[in-house]
Structures are given as C-alpha cells and as structure tokens.
Design a protein around this motif. Structure first.
Motif, short mmCIF file in Angstrom:
data_model
loop_
_atom_site.label_atom_id
_atom_site.label_comp_id
_atom_site.label_asym_id
_atom_site.label_seq_id
_atom_site.Cartn_x
_atom_site.Cartn_y
_atom_site.Cartn_z
N SER A 221 0.83 -1.22 0.00
CA SER A 221 0.00 0.00 0.00
C SER A 221 0.86 1.27 0.00
O SER A 221 0.37 2.36 -0.26
CB SER A 221 -0.96 -0.01 1.19
OG SER A 221 -0.21 0.19 2.37
N THR A 222 2.15 1.15 0.27
CA THR A 222 3.03 2.34 0.25
C THR A 222 3.57 2.61 -1.17
O THR A 222 4.19 3.63 -1.41
CB THR A 222 4.26 2.17 1.18
OG1 THR A 222 5.08 1.10 0.66
CG2 THR A 222 3.85 1.85 2.61
N LEU A 223 3.33 1.67 -2.11
CA LEU A 223 3.83 1.86 -3.48
C LEU A 223 2.73 2.49 -4.34
O LEU A 223 1.55 2.14 -4.20
CB LEU A 223 4.24 0.51 -4.08
CG LEU A 223 5.28 -0.32 -3.30
CD1 LEU A 223 5.52 -1.65 -3.98
CD2 LEU A 223 6.59 0.45 -3.17
N ASN A 224 3.13 3.39 -5.24
CA ASN A 224 2.13 4.06 -6.09
C ASN A 224 2.02 3.39 -7.45
O ASN A 224 3.01 2.93 -8.00
CB ASN A 224 2.52 5.53 -6.31
CG ASN A 224 2.45 6.29 -5.01
OD1 ASN A 224 1.58 6.03 -4.18
ND2 ASN A 224 3.38 7.22 -4.83
N ASP A 225 0.79 3.40 -8.02
CA ASP A 225 0.53 2.92 -9.39
C ASP A 225 1.14 1.55 -9.68
O ASP A 225 1.85 1.37 -10.67
CB ASP A 225 1.11 3.91 -10.43
CG ASP A 225 0.43 5.24 -10.35
OD1 ASP A 225 -0.75 5.25 -9.95
OD2 ASP A 225 1.08 6.26 -10.68
N ILE A 226 0.88 0.62 -8.80
CA ILE A 226 1.44 -0.72 -9.01
C ILE A 226 0.33 -1.66 -9.45
O ILE A 226 -0.77 -1.64 -8.90
CB ILE A 226 2.05 -1.25 -7.68
CG1 ILE A 226 3.29 -0.47 -7.31
CG2 ILE A 226 2.36 -2.75 -7.77
CD1 ILE A 226 4.54 -0.86 -8.04
N LYS A 227 0.64 -2.47 -10.45
CA LYS A 227 -0.32 -3.49 -10.89
C LYS A 227 0.17 -4.83 -10.30
O LYS A 227 1.35 -5.17 -10.43
CB LYS A 227 -0.30 -3.55 -12.41
CG LYS A 227 -1.52 -4.19 -12.99
CD LYS A 227 -1.55 -3.94 -14.49
CE LYS A 227 -2.06 -5.19 -15.16
NZ LYS A 227 -1.49 -5.45 -16.44
N ILE A 228 -0.76 -5.56 -9.66
CA ILE A 228 -0.38 -6.88 -9.13
C ILE A 228 -0.86 -7.94 -10.12
O ILE A 228 -2.04 -7.98 -10.46
CB ILE A 228 -1.02 -7.15 -7.74
CG1 ILE A 228 -0.73 -6.02 -6.75
CG2 ILE A 228 -0.61 -8.53 -7.20
CD1 ILE A 228 0.65 -6.00 -6.17
N GLU A 229 0.06 -8.76 -10.58
CA GLU A 229 -0.30 -9.86 -11.49
C GLU A 229 -0.20 -11.17 -10.72
O GLU A 229 0.82 -11.45 -10.11
CB GLU A 229 0.66 -9.92 -12.69
CG GLU A 229 0.49 -8.79 -13.68
CD GLU A 229 -0.72 -8.97 -14.61
OE1 GLU A 229 -1.40 -10.03 -14.53
OE2 GLU A 229 -0.97 -8.05 -15.40
N GLN A 230 -1.29 -11.97 -10.78
CA GLN A 230 -1.30 -13.21 -10.01
C GLN A 230 -0.48 -14.33 -10.68
O GLN A 230 -0.60 -14.56 -11.88
CB GLN A 230 -2.73 -13.67 -9.82
CG GLN A 230 -2.80 -14.86 -8.90
CD GLN A 230 -4.08 -14.87 -8.11
OE1 GLN A 230 -4.64 -13.83 -7.79
NE2 GLN A 230 -4.57 -16.04 -7.80
N ALA A 231 0.33 -15.01 -9.87
CA ALA A 231 1.09 -16.17 -10.37
C ALA A 231 0.58 -17.42 -9.66
O ALA A 231 -0.02 -17.33 -8.59
CB ALA A 231 2.58 -15.95 -10.09
N ASP A 232 0.85 -18.60 -10.25
CA ASP A 232 0.38 -19.87 -9.66
C ASP A 232 1.03 -20.14 -8.31
O ASP A 232 0.46 -20.80 -7.45
CB ASP A 232 0.75 -21.06 -10.57
CG ASP A 232 -0.15 -21.15 -11.77
OD1 ASP A 232 -1.22 -20.50 -11.74
OD2 ASP A 232 0.22 -21.84 -12.74
N SER A 233 2.25 -19.67 -8.13
CA SER A 233 2.98 -19.87 -6.87
C SER A 233 4.07 -18.80 -6.80
O SER A 233 4.33 -18.11 -7.80
CB SER A 233 3.62 -21.26 -6.84
OG SER A 233 4.66 -21.31 -7.80
N SER A 234 4.74 -18.72 -5.65
CA SER A 234 5.82 -17.73 -5.51
C SER A 234 6.93 -18.04 -6.51
O SER A 234 7.52 -17.13 -7.10
CB SER A 234 6.41 -17.78 -4.11
OG SER A 234 5.44 -17.49 -3.18
N ALA A 235 7.22 -19.33 -6.70
CA ALA A 235 8.31 -19.71 -7.60
C ALA A 235 7.94 -19.37 -9.04
O ALA A 235 8.80 -18.95 -9.83
CB ALA A 235 8.61 -21.18 -7.46
N ASN A 236 6.66 -19.52 -9.38
CA ASN A 236 6.19 -19.17 -10.72
C ASN A 236 6.40 -17.67 -10.96
O ASN A 236 6.81 -17.23 -12.05
CB ASN A 236 4.72 -19.59 -10.84
CG ASN A 236 4.08 -19.22 -12.16
OD1 ASN A 236 3.02 -18.62 -12.18
ND2 ASN A 236 4.72 -19.59 -13.26
#
Ligand SMILES: C=C(O[C@@H]1C=C(C(=O)O)C=C[C@H]1O)C(=O)O
Length: 389
Positions: A221-236
C-alpha cells in the motif's frame, strides 16, 4: 611478535571443525541410545528439567572458557532440538515401520524455490535419503497426486502468521480421503526481487501468488501505481520475472528461491509481521500412530446442531477431559447455507484415554465428526536456562 600464518591457522580451524563434527555425531548416537531406553520405559522424549540443568552447567563451563552465555545457549538449543527430533523420528519409525522408506515421492505447490518446496526439503531431510519432488499447479492437483498413488506425501500450507488460515486448504480437507501425518513451521521472509539493475520507484508490475500479496499488504500500500499480477505460486512469479528481464517488473518471494532464478532482492522483510511463519501439514493415504513418548496433536472436523450453546457444549467436553485446544477455525459447508464446519486442533494423542473419551462424548452431541489425523507436534520450544546473577 610475528603474526600467525593464515594458511596454518586455517588448517587448524578446519581440523577443530572436524573434531566438532565428530563430537556432534557421537552425541547423536548417544541420543539414539537415550531413545532406545525411553522406548522400554515409555518415558517422554522431552525432559525440560534435565535440559535446564544441562544448560545452566554448560553456561558456567562456557564462562570459564571465555564463551558468552548467549552463544552457548544458542548452540545448545540447536543441538538439543536436533536430539529431540532425532529421538522422535526413531520412536515414530519404531511404531510405524511401514512408513520407513529410503525414497519418498512428495507433492507440493509450485516448482523449485517455492516456499512449499523449501518446506518439503526441510521436513524430509531427516526422514528419507532420497526425495522425488512432484511440483503441482494447484491444491486440487496435489491432493489428487497422493490420492491416486502417484506420490506418497503432500505438503499443504494451512496457516500463516500474517494472513491467517488458508481457506482453500481447509475446504479441501473436508472431502479428501487423505490423513494428516505431520506438521512443520517455516519462517517466510518475503523480499521484492528483480532481474535487472533497477530500483523500487521504477517498478510498475509485481508478480506474486495471492498469499504473499495478503502477507505484504502494508508494504504494497506504500507503493504508487502498481499493478499486481497473479502467479500460480511464488516460484512461478520468480520464473516470470526472470524471463521478462525488465526494469519495471518485480516478484515477491524469498531470496533463496530468487537466487535459483538469478534475481536479486531490492527490499527485504516486507511482510506485515516481522515474525512471519507458515505452518504446513503433511498428508498421506494412511494414518500413522504417534508414540506415547512424543507430544501429539490431533485434528478433527465437526459440525454441531443449530441451537444456542451447542459449540460451547462441544468445547466443554474438551475441557472436562483436560484437553488443550490450540486452534479453532470455521468454514462454510457447501450446499448448507449458514452452517459451519469447525476445524479443531488439540494437543492430545488420539489413542489416549482422555481423547477416546472426548471423541465418544463428542460423537453423541455433534451432527458430524471426522478425525483428519494424529501426528507428532513440531513445536520444540527452547528451554530457558534460569541463570542466577
Ligand atoms: C537426551 C535426552 O532427551 C532429550 C534431549 C536432551 C539432550 O539432547 O541433551 C535432554 C533432555 C531431553 O529433553 C535425555 O533425556 O537425556
């Protein structure tokens, strides 16, 4: 005075280290002897009074040798933890000989470098010589892989100290024929990882599994204009960022996993809670017995009648039988709106008289009850030496 010759000092250090290893190995053999004697007497593996006396004495001896108390305590906490885990494994193998295997096939979420992969490596390091890893894309696939016999065990994350219970896993446990046979907690140290020589303010897209996103919500929440893209796992997520090689993308993951994909951390410790741990359960097709000398946990699910006080009545049965409940979760029952399935973890062996009695009484007042498994408790709390000052 001439300064010591570095090469010679290093030779001496290496030789001292070899002696330390030999002594550690000797101590381990003695721990196994202790386990063998406890097998005969059914004494509990853990004896915190003995540990305390031992630590106090070692701290005293350490002082005389110029070793500070904190250092001595840390080293021996780790030695004693190993000794207790070794003895537990010995007793468990003795009581469950059919589970002793040279080679095990383990299903987990994601691929190399995922938290589940690291947890699988940690759990099986002292249980099998060879682990055949079976990375899966979803929890359903993991369960299916073990149910169908293509793997012997699965590791499932069940809760995290930042984001709480993992609902999807709780829901899957309602329907699987698998049994819980173990648990372990692993520290989860989230970082922001990048593939290029870039900086935080240039990042526009972050790839992550949804769990780390929840666990790092305050930092994100402290970062501006960020898009989060979902991955299958952290390693992915790590793999995608490594393939993209862009200045404006990053992944959330652990630095150890990042190294496998050539990524470097530009922010560390980004989880909401600094003490961020994930607890995993280990499931298999057959239940196991837990030796009476080992602290055990039992997990069961139950639903109760829809009337005032019925959950309280169920919990009172645990109290009457002096059984400590360490976790209670509720999840909706699919197809029965507003009815709940309760998940209960208790510090008790399913074969103990107290637990048998409690389960019999619970069977009389619940509308459904099923034991998911009884397994050794992973929680080896270090003993505090009380040092007189
Ligand atoms: C080795 C024992 O078992 C456990 C491990 C200990 C150790 O490694 O020193 C001490 C006490 C017990 O908790 C024992 O009972 O002596």
């Amino acid at each position: 005075m001439s300064s010591p010759d570095l090469n010679q000092v290093r030779i001496d250090i290496s030789s001292t280290d070899s002696q330390l290893l030999e002594l550690l190995s000797k101590r381990r053999k003695l721990s196994i002897n202790v386990a063998q004697s406890k097998l005969a007497t059914t004494k509990p593996v853990r004896d915190t009074e003995r540990e305390q006396q031992l630590l106090v004495k070692l701290i005293e001896q350490g002082k005389a040798l110029n070793l500070d108390a904190l250092y001595v305590t840390q080293v021996f906490h780790s030695i004693i933890e190993d000794s207790v885990l070794l003895q537990q494994a010995y007793l468990q193998n003795h009581i469950n000989p059919e589970t002793v295997a040279h080679k095990v096939r383990v299903a987990f979420l994601g691929q190399q470098g995922s938290y589940s992969h690291l947890a699988a490596q940690k759990y099986f390091a002292r249980r099998a010589e060879e682990v055949i890893e079976h990375g899966c894309a979803s929890f359903k696939e993991i369960i299916n892989t073990v149910e169908s016999g293509r793997a012997d065990y699965a590791l499932l994350p069940i809760e995290n100290t930042s984001s709480g219970g993992i609902n999807e896993v709780y829901d899957i446990l309602q329907h699987t024929s698998l049994h819980i046979v173990g648990e372990l907690s692993v520290p989860v140290e989230h970082c922001l990882l990048v593939a290029t020589d870039t900086e935080e303010h240039k990042i526009k897209t972050i790839y992550s599994h949804f769990q780390p996103v929840a666990q790092c919500s305050e930092y994100l929440s402290t970062l501006n204009d960020i898009k989060i893209e979902q991955a299958d796992s952290s390693a992915n997520a790590l793999e995608i960022v490594s393939q993209l090689q862009r200045d404006d993308v990053a992944a959330i993951g652990n630095s150890e996993g990042g190294r496998l994909y050539g990524l470097t951390p530009i922010q560390t410790g980004i989880a909401n809670q600094k003490q961020n741990y994930s607890r995993f359960i280990v499931v298999a097709r057959k239940p196991i017995d837990v030796a009476a000398q080992i602290p055990a946990k039992t997990t069961f699910i139950m639903s109760v009648k829809q009337r005032p006080g019925s959950l309280v009545d169920a919990l009172l049965i645990l109290k009457q039988n002096k059984i400590n409940m360490c976790k209670l979760e509720s999840r909706p029952i699919p197809g029965n709106p507003w009815e709940e399935m309760f998940y209960v973890d208790v510090e008790s062996n399913v074969d103990s008289d107290n637990m048998r009695n409690a389960l019999k009484n619970l069977g009389e007042i619940t509308t459904f009850i099923k034991i998911l498994g009884c397994y050794p408790s992973d929680d080896i709390k270090p003993t505090n030496p009380t040092v007189d000052s």
